[in-house]
Design a protein around this motif. Structure first.
Motif, PDB file in Angstrom:
ATOM      1  N   GLY A 121      -0.179   6.073   3.119  1.00 46.12           N
ATOM      2  CA  GLY A 121      -1.682   6.159   3.315  1.00 46.12           C
ATOM      3  C   GLY A 121      -1.994   5.686   4.794  1.00 46.12           C
ATOM      4  O   GLY A 121      -1.374   5.771   5.648  1.00 46.12           O
TER       5      GLY A 121
ATOM      6  N   MET B 190       0.842  -1.216   0.018  1.00 46.98           N
ATOM      7  CA  MET B 190       0.030   0.127  -0.034  1.00 46.98           C
ATOM      8  C   MET B 190       0.724   1.304   0.082  1.00 46.98           C
ATOM      9  O   MET B 190       1.699   1.158   0.762  1.00 46.98           O
ATOM     10  N   SER B 191       0.510   2.229  -1.078  1.00 46.79           N
ATOM     11  CA  SER B 191       1.443   3.311  -1.034  1.00 46.79           C
ATOM     12  C   SER B 191       0.637   4.644  -0.749  1.00 46.79           C
ATOM     13  O   SER B 191       1.455   5.754  -0.809  1.00 46.79           O
TER      14      SER B 191
ATOM     15  N   VAL C 157      -4.293   2.324   6.936  1.00 44.35           N
ATOM     16  CA  VAL C 157      -4.703   1.233   7.171  1.00 44.35           C
ATOM     17  C   VAL C 157      -5.321   1.000   8.501  1.00 44.35           C
ATOM     18  O   VAL C 157      -4.380   1.284   9.342  1.00 44.35           O
TER      19      VAL C 157
ATOM     20  N   LEU D 264      -7.647   2.715   3.866  1.00 43.44           N
ATOM     21  CA  LEU D 264      -8.234   1.304   3.717  1.00 43.44           C
ATOM     22  C   LEU D 264      -8.681   0.950   5.057  1.00 43.44           C
ATOM     23  O   LEU D 264      -7.978   1.075   5.826  1.00 43.44           O
TER      24      LEU D 264
ATOM     25  N   ILE E 133       3.918  -1.436   3.381  1.00 47.59           N
ATOM     26  CA  ILE E 133       3.398  -0.101   3.480  1.00 47.59           C
ATOM     27  C   ILE E 133       4.286   0.853   3.502  1.00 47.59           C
ATOM     28  O   ILE E 133       5.231   1.087   4.235  1.00 47.59           O
TER      29      ILE E 133
END
Length: 173
Positions: free
Chosen positions: A26, A1-2, A28, A6, A23
Motif C-alpha cells: 500500500g 498496513m498491507s 502511506v 492512507l 507496512i
C-alpha cells in the motif's frame, strides 16, 4: 498496513502506534506535524517495512524511521533549516534519477521515504525545488524533474540521520 492508500494530515503525531507497526504494501503519506513535540511517525515498538510506499514529512524533534532490519530500504533526512510549505522535494539516487517527488503541505524539517526504489546502504540526495508532475497522493507525485533544484541533504539508506532521531529516536517508552 498491507494495502490500500492512507493519507494523514497531522497537527499532532501522524502514523502513530503505541505498539508495533508493520507496512507490507500500500501507500502511506503523512503530512505534518510542525511541532517538535510530535512526529510524522511515532511507533513505540518495532517498526518494519517490507513493501509498499511510505513518505512522511514533518518536524524533526521526534523523528522516527523504520527499524534498520526492515526488508525494504528506507531513508530519513533531517534538514538544517525548515523547508516551507508548498516546496517540491525530490529524492535522487546516485545515478541522478528522481525516485520520489513530494510537495510539502506544511513546513517540514524531516523526511522519511521507503519504496522498492530505495536500496539499503546506497546514498541519496534530497533536493529542494524542481517540478512535480502527474497524479498526486497527499503530495506524493507520480513523477518529477529537478530543473534548477538545490541539494539540501545527503543520506545513506537504512541509517539514522546525523543529529536526528532516526530509528527509535522519537519513541516514548
Amino acid at each position: 498496513m498491507s494495502g490500500g492508500t492512507l493519507v494523514i494530515n497531522a497537527d499532532g503525531d501522524g502514523f502513530d502506534s503505541n505498539g508495533t507497526a508493520t507496512i507490507t504494501g500500500g501507500t502511506v503519506v503523512v503530512n505534518g506535524p510542525t511541532s517538535n513535540g510530535n512526529g510524522a511517525l511515532d511507533v513505540n515498538g518495532t517498526f518494519t517495512i517490507s513493501g509498499g510506499v511510505l513518505l512522511a514529512a514533518g518536524s524533526a524533534g521526534m523523528a522516527v524511521a523504520p527499524d534498520t532490519d526492515s526488508a525494504q530500504g528506507w531513508l530519513s533526512a533531517t534538514f538544517t533549516s525548515t523547508v516551507a510549505s508548498g516546496t517540491t522535494l525530490q529524492v535522487v539516487d546516485a545515478d541522478g534519477k528522481v525516485v520520489a517527488t513530494f510537495v510539502t503541505s506544511s513546513d517540514v524539517q524531516n523526511l522519511v521515504h521507503s519504496s522498492s526504489a530505495i536500496t539499503k546502504g546506497e546514498k541519496y540526495q534530497i533536493y529542494s525545488g524542481g517540478t512535480a508532475s502527474g497524479d498526486s497522493t497527499g503530495g506524493l507525485a507520480a513523477s518529477g524533474s529537478l530543473g534548477s533544484a538545490t541539494s539540501i541533504a545527503t543520506v545513506t539508506a537504512g541509517e539514522a540521520p546525523a543529529g536526528g532521531g532516526g530509528p527509535g529516536g522519537g519513541r516514548r517508552r
